[in-house]
Motif scaffolding. Structure first.
Motif, PDB file in Angstrom:
ATOM      1  N   GLN A 178      44.765  32.112  35.970  1.00  0.00           N
ATOM      2  CA  GLN A 178      44.043  32.110  37.023  1.00  0.00           C
ATOM      3  C   GLN A 178      44.674  32.506  38.553  1.00  0.00           C
ATOM      4  OE1 GLN A 178      40.438  31.902  36.487  1.00  0.00           O
ATOM      5  NE2 GLN A 178      40.145  32.005  38.587  1.00  0.00           N
ATOM      6  N   SER A 179      45.787  31.501  38.505  1.00  0.00           N
ATOM      7  CA  SER A 179      46.396  31.597  39.865  1.00  0.00           C
ATOM      8  C   SER A 179      47.291  32.949  40.267  1.00  0.00           C
ATOM      9  CB  SER A 179      47.397  30.549  39.973  1.00  0.00           C
ATOM     10  OG  SER A 179      48.340  30.596  41.214  1.00  0.00           O
ATOM     11  N   GLN A 180      47.717  33.503  39.238  1.00  0.00           N
ATOM     12  CA  GLN A 180      48.352  34.580  39.381  1.00  0.00           C
ATOM     13  C   GLN A 180      47.325  35.893  39.491  1.00  0.00           C
ATOM     14  OE1 GLN A 180      51.867  35.547  39.008  1.00  0.00           O
ATOM     15  NE2 GLN A 180      52.010  33.215  39.312  1.00  0.00           N
ATOM     16  N   ILE A 181      46.389  36.088  38.870  1.00  0.00           N
ATOM     17  CA  ILE A 181      45.411  37.084  39.138  1.00  0.00           C
ATOM     18  C   ILE A 181      44.838  36.966  40.369  1.00  0.00           C
ATOM     19  CG2 ILE A 181      43.212  37.943  37.919  1.00  0.00           C
ATOM     20  CD1 ILE A 181      45.599  38.740  36.403  1.00  0.00           C
ATOM     21  N   GLU A 182      44.272  35.643  40.646  1.00  0.00           N
ATOM     22  CA  GLU A 182      43.672  35.526  41.953  1.00  0.00           C
ATOM     23  C   GLU A 182      44.712  36.147  43.247  1.00  0.00           C
ATOM     24  OE1 GLU A 182      42.324  31.688  43.059  1.00  0.00           O
ATOM     25  OE2 GLU A 182      40.902  31.739  41.391  1.00  0.00           O
ATOM     26  N   GLY A 183      45.883  35.765  43.003  1.00  0.00           N
ATOM     27  CA  GLY A 183      47.035  36.136  43.856  1.00  0.00           C
ATOM     28  C   GLY A 183      47.055  37.725  43.896  1.00  0.00           C
ATOM     29  N   GLN A 184      46.907  38.501  42.740  1.00  0.00           N
ATOM     30  CA  GLN A 184      47.236  39.921  42.730  1.00  0.00           C
ATOM     31  C   GLN A 184      45.803  40.530  43.351  1.00  0.00           C
ATOM     32  OE1 GLN A 184      50.349  40.388  41.760  1.00  0.00           O
ATOM     33  NE2 GLN A 184      49.655  42.252  40.594  1.00  0.00           N
TER      34      GLN A 184
END
Length: 244
Positions: A168-174
């Protein structure tokens, strides 16, 4: 409120959008645990358009429009991605994991690459955009702020809470990076595709009308010729008689 016409997008447009999105997602540095290319398996543009509130209009002509809008989006679009991830933490860079003396988990220092399916949905956006629409040069959209408020990320690893939070954190950042850097170019390219499709449809319609007109004229000429022949048969012309 500025009304947006949200069409039913063609299969060709969806294919072009999926291709451009795949390119955008694979640009730059991906999270270290993603070891394969990111492929767009399904793209659904949804049925609900964004809401646009006019803040300023600097250009308003027949062929070009430029304005600043307050945009909100809470639609039903979604995208499904396929990729491969490194599931063995010992194969990640050292700073991404910590092993303590109390750890009872055994793991071999070998890669463990597994396929992963991601579904991104329930996108919520709110921001200020600069929108330029040109009939021949396409559409440009630029965010003046970070618009991402919320997004749902579901994956093959939803049953593992720590992995779910990490993704969730990684995709939001992307996504935040993509909205800032890649989205303007993506929208511009897709708008050019739409312009090309509209021009081809118009040319096809013109050619069809021209063919129909030609066929109609030919039919009319043939009908007139037949009528003349029938008239001659009903009233044959007398040949002149010459006395010798």
């Amino acid at each position: 409120m500025f009304k947006v016409n949200w069409p039913r997008f063609s299969e060709d447009f969806i294919a072009q959008a999926s291709h451009q999105l795949t390119i955008a997602l694979n640009k730059g540095q991906k999270p270290n645990n993603i070891v394969g290319d990111i492929d767009v398996a399904d793209l659904n543009m949804g049925t609900k358009p964004p809401d646009l509130e006019i803040m300023d209009i600097s250009e308003l002509g027949e062929d070009r429009f430029k304005g600043i809008f307050k945009m909100t989006y809470a639609g039903d679009a979604h995208v499904i991605l396929n990729t491969k991830v490194q599931a063995n933490p010992l194969n990640l860079p050292r700073h991404e994991y910590t092993i303590t003396k109390r750890s009872t988990i055994l793991a071999a220092n070998h890669p463990l690459v597994v396929p992963m399916r991601l579904r991104i949905s329930n996108l919520r956006l709110r921001g200020i955009i600069v929108l330029v629409i040109d009939k021949t040069k396409g559409t440009t959209l630029v965010f003046k702020n970070d618009p991402l408020e919320k997004v749902d990320v579901n994956s093959t690893f939803d049953g593992v809470a720590s992995v779910r939070r990490f993704l969730q954190s990684q995709i939001e950042g992307q996504l935040r990076q993509m909205f800032k850097e890649e989205l303007p170019m993506l929208i511009h390219k897709l708008s050019l595709v739409l312009i090309q499709q509209q021009e081809e449809a118009a040319a096809s319609s013109t050619n069809s009308s021209s063919l129909q007109s030609t066929a109609s004229n030919s039919t009319s000429d043939l009908k007139s010729l037949n009528e003349e022949r029938n008239d001659e048969n009903r009233h044959p012309r007398m040949k002149p008689c010459i006395d010798l």
